[in-house]
Design an enzyme around this catalytic site. Sequence first.
Site, short mmCIF file in Angstrom:
data_model
loop_
_atom_site.label_atom_id
_atom_site.label_comp_id
_atom_site.label_asym_id
_atom_site.label_seq_id
_atom_site.Cartn_x
_atom_site.Cartn_y
_atom_site.Cartn_z
N ASN A 45 38.59 43.46 36.55
CA ASN A 45 39.00 44.87 36.36
C ASN A 45 39.23 45.59 37.70
O ASN A 45 39.01 46.80 37.80
CB ASN A 45 38.00 45.65 35.49
CG ASN A 45 38.50 47.01 35.03
OD1 ASN A 45 37.73 47.96 34.87
ND2 ASN A 45 39.77 47.15 34.80
N CYS A 80 42.05 44.11 39.89
CA CYS A 80 43.42 43.75 40.31
C CYS A 80 44.44 43.93 39.19
O CYS A 80 45.28 44.83 39.23
CB CYS A 80 43.48 42.30 40.80
SG CYS A 80 42.44 41.97 42.23
N ARG A 81 44.40 43.06 38.18
CA ARG A 81 45.48 43.02 37.19
C ARG A 81 45.40 44.12 36.12
O ARG A 81 46.40 44.80 35.87
CB ARG A 81 45.52 41.65 36.51
CG ARG A 81 45.92 40.53 37.44
CD ARG A 81 45.64 39.18 36.83
NE ARG A 81 44.21 38.95 36.68
CZ ARG A 81 43.66 37.94 36.03
NH1 ARG A 81 44.44 37.06 35.43
NH2 ARG A 81 42.36 37.80 35.97
N SER A 82 44.24 44.24 35.45
CA SER A 82 44.21 45.20 34.33
C SER A 82 44.35 46.66 34.78
O SER A 82 45.00 47.45 34.08
CB SER A 82 42.99 44.99 33.43
OG SER A 82 41.79 45.15 34.12
P1 4NP Z 1 41.22 40.60 38.31
O1 4NP Z 1 40.96 39.74 39.64
O2 4NP Z 1 40.60 39.84 37.18
O3 4NP Z 1 42.69 40.66 38.21
O4 4NP Z 1 40.56 41.94 38.56
C1 4NP Z 1 39.70 39.32 40.04
C2 4NP Z 1 38.96 40.09 40.89
C3 4NP Z 1 37.71 39.65 41.31
C4 4NP Z 1 37.23 38.44 40.89
C5 4NP Z 1 37.97 37.66 40.03
C6 4NP Z 1 39.22 38.11 39.60
N1 4NP Z 1 35.97 37.97 41.36
O5 4NP Z 1 35.57 36.86 40.97
O6 4NP Z 1 35.31 38.66 42.13
#
Ligand code: 4NP
Length: 189
Positions: free
Chosen positions: A25, A27-29
């Site tokens: 939560n 980057c993408r969403s």
């Molecule tokens: P998101 O990306 O799912 O698009 O927000 C990520 C951000 C952080 C992590 C994994 C995915 N992490 O493992 O910290």
Amino acid sequence: MATGDDNLDRTITGGTRILFVCLGNICRSPMAEAVFQHKLLEENHPSNFHVSRIDSAGTGAYHEKSPPDQRTMQVLRRHGIRSYMHSARKVKSADFTRFDYIVGMDSENVEDLQELRQKVAQRKKSEEGLAKIVLFGRFGGLSEQEEVVDPYYGDNNGFDVAFEQMKRFSAGFLEHLEGELVKQESQEK
Ligand code: 4NP
């Protein structure tokens, strides 16, 4: 590979409520939420009148309360989206009754969400009123199974790729919602 519930038909009463979900939560969403919201508000899209709640969340709690990743905010700013703010949070059981659609970015998100939804349904002893889980990419017009690849560990190009997808998926999703509205209105006549 899971792609969500195939039956997307749902009567819209009081506006559709949409939750965008990825893993962290950050980057993408949040990008999906910001782009979709921008499309509704800035372009004065007719569906604006029928979408009553938009939010985003993560299936993981790694970044709870953090703002979106800088690279997400940079891409948004570059495309004229400057007012978006968000604080990361984890998906919770109440989301399955507070939203009509829960939209996953990749097939793992969708699988995790389906599992959580199943647990909520078991507790409630009913699936009635529970959100539909869908893969965002199914509205992109290319492949029913197009995923938004996690750009967190990659270079900035991943965020540009994701942005293009968000725009395309948002347009397709809005078209879908409008189609539902037209269907509902013709049924009411
Ligand atoms: P998101 O990306 O799912 O698009 O927000 C990520 C951000 C952080 C992590 C994994 C995915 N992490 O493992 O910290």
